[in-house]
Design a protein around this motif. Sequence first.
Motif, mmCIF file in Angstrom:
data_model
loop_
_atom_site.group_PDB
_atom_site.id
_atom_site.type_symbol
_atom_site.label_atom_id
_atom_site.label_comp_id
_atom_site.label_asym_id
_atom_site.label_seq_id
_atom_site.Cartn_x
_atom_site.Cartn_y
_atom_site.Cartn_z
ATOM 1 N N PRO A 103 0.848 -1.268 -0.027
ATOM 2 C CA PRO A 103 0.103 0.082 0.037
ATOM 3 C C PRO A 103 0.930 1.222 -0.156
ATOM 4 C CG PRO A 103 0.135 -0.903 2.218
ATOM 5 C CD PRO A 103 0.949 -1.989 1.309
ATOM 6 N N VAL A 104 0.443 2.353 -0.412
ATOM 7 C CA VAL A 104 0.942 3.497 -0.743
ATOM 8 C C VAL A 104 0.105 4.515 0.015
ATOM 9 C CG1 VAL A 104 1.997 5.560 -1.854
ATOM 10 C CG2 VAL A 104 2.009 3.103 -2.874
ATOM 11 N N PHE A 105 0.662 5.277 1.203
ATOM 12 C CA PHE A 105 -0.123 5.988 2.310
ATOM 13 C C PHE A 105 -0.060 7.365 1.767
ATOM 14 C CE2 PHE A 105 0.894 2.080 4.434
ATOM 15 C CZ PHE A 105 -0.457 1.609 4.719
ATOM 16 N N ASP A 106 -1.208 8.147 2.030
ATOM 17 C CA ASP A 106 -1.026 9.572 2.056
ATOM 18 C C ASP A 106 -0.538 10.284 3.375
ATOM 19 O OD1 ASP A 106 -3.072 9.831 3.632
ATOM 20 O OD2 ASP A 106 -4.755 10.325 2.346
ATOM 21 N N GLY A 153 -1.719 9.042 6.432
ATOM 22 C CA GLY A 153 -1.971 7.528 6.894
ATOM 23 C C GLY A 153 -2.890 6.635 6.229
ATOM 24 N N LYS A 154 -3.615 7.444 5.208
ATOM 25 C CA LYS A 154 -4.727 6.616 4.598
ATOM 26 C C LYS A 154 -4.348 6.092 3.077
ATOM 27 C CE LYS A 154 -9.499 7.633 3.523
ATOM 28 N NZ LYS A 154 -10.035 8.086 2.364
ATOM 29 N N VAL A 155 -4.814 4.938 3.015
ATOM 30 C CA VAL A 155 -4.256 4.094 1.853
ATOM 31 C C VAL A 155 -4.677 4.694 0.316
ATOM 32 C CG1 VAL A 155 -4.089 1.907 0.213
ATOM 33 C CG2 VAL A 155 -3.983 1.779 2.845
ATOM 34 N N GLN A 156 -3.578 5.344 -0.228
ATOM 35 C CA GLN A 156 -3.855 6.199 -1.315
ATOM 36 C C GLN A 156 -3.824 5.261 -2.620
ATOM 37 O OE1 GLN A 156 -0.436 8.476 -2.751
ATOM 38 N NE2 GLN A 156 -1.902 10.370 -2.659
ATOM 39 N N ARG A 157 -2.943 4.197 -2.670
ATOM 40 C CA ARG A 157 -2.747 3.416 -3.765
ATOM 41 C C ARG A 157 -2.188 2.099 -3.585
ATOM 42 N NH1 ARG A 157 -4.233 7.265 -5.990
ATOM 43 N NH2 ARG A 157 -3.725 8.569 -7.865
#
Length: 484
Positions: free
Chosen positions: A270-273, A276-280
């Motif tokens: 996962p890539v987080f913003d 800390g929210k999953v962005q991609r």
Amino acid sequence: MNPTEQQCIIDLCRSILATMAHGGDAQAQLDALCRLQEQASPSSLAALMIPTHRGRGLRVLAAPSLPSRMAEGLDGLSAEAADVFGMHAADDQVPVIVADTSSDPRWLAWRDMARELGIMACWSMPIRHDNGQPWGIFALFGTQPSVPNATQLKLLDMGAVAAGLVIHRMRLMENASILDAALAATTDAVLLANPDGVIEWVNPAFTTMTGFAAEDIIGATPQILHGPLTDPEVKARIRDALRQGQSFRGEILYYRKDGSLLWNELNINPVFDARGKVQRFFGIHRDTTAMHAMREQVERMAYTDPLTALPNRHALESFLSQALLRAKQNKTQVLVGMLDVDDFKPVNDTWGHATGDALLRALASRLQAAVRETDLVARYGGDEFVVVLVDLQAFDDLPLIMQRIHAAVEQPFSMRDGVQIRVGLSMGMTQYPQDDADGEVLLRHADAALYRSKTNKAGREAWWEFWQPVALPAAADARGMNGS
Ligand SMILES: Nc1nc2c(ncn2[C@@H]2O[C@H](COP(=O)(O)OP(=O)(O)OP(=O)(O)O)[C@@H](O)[C@H]2O)c(=O)[nH]1
């Protein structure tokens, strides 16, 4: 600040914003920013300088009006010069004003060069990154000794901020194109999906590997790669990991666009913003199909007799233990028969080992054809075979099965050069659950029964023998059967 000066600032501000909003080539934007400064400070020449790769000296990035002789003279200035321009000054956005390069002690080392290039004054403003690192300097070189007025200083400050934004964008684009080149060059397939798993981007290797072009797959989910043999348990593990914003690493069976199987070592992160929210989700796929096929072949070889391609002793043992488990659950019976070719040695001795091999191969396929698909014929070693007959409800069918097995040797074997060979067959048998429940013990019983059958080869009535705890002469009759 008087209204004219204010208007001047507003005009430059508008021009800077227009330049920035116009987008396009970063170099052209930097050139435009230099020209705007020159308009605001007549008889000055603007130059944007950035640290050299090693960060020690300076190199000219944009200086559209500077005569080439001047630009070359400034290019490659030393680390000390960078300090004099204020690049490493501790204070943020503090201009360095050198009103007269011929008398200012900070310019002592470059006094001759300045005179030669006609640089009589230098006003410079550092350009800084958010993290405080110096990105460069925005300098105005005066052809006459001079100091800036408040408006000119304000304009220089604004120009430096705008130049910082353009340089930042340039760096981002440089990094993006490096990343693009790396992703295009890798042989691993790379996929970018949104938090709902919808594919947003794939690299060229993805298309090479799966056959799906970007336009086929963008907007779809990776389920497009799943097929009937894709393990549901692996699919669930991926789903669970991603739902919890965790990484997944494992092997999965995918299907290419043409329907062929594609084993994949999958690595999803996962890539987080910033919150800390999953962005991609970033997925890397490595094709392990060839490795998988090799592994399967090695496993197959470990369970297969190379001469006859029948399951070997190893495969027999695991089949038998599974068969006994099933028989226990289903309350059915299992029969284990150990077979040995009679007078096989003379075949080798008379016709040669290759002919012996060919006979064993032919016998193997005849035996296999004599039993059901759910039964097993294995090569136990040499001229010995084992049959495991499963799911027997009762032994009523046994005479028929025995007949079919023995039929394997009733027709002569046609060898090369028209040679016809006949051999006989002996078998020792044992049964689950009557004789034992353990596969190894049952095999030993069958072997013992075979041995008895062989011992009586010359005078026996039947070609087979049932295992008996005590050797009873009328073993076969006791079970109500007659051998052929
Ligand atoms: N061609 C060939 N011969 C084999 C192979 N494995 C074992 N043998 C031979 O098979 C023979 C088996 O020996 P036996 O079972 O004692 O010989 P037999 O003549 O069948 O004797 P009985 O079983 O008592 O009738 C030996 O001569 C082995 O050399 C093989 O893979 N290929």
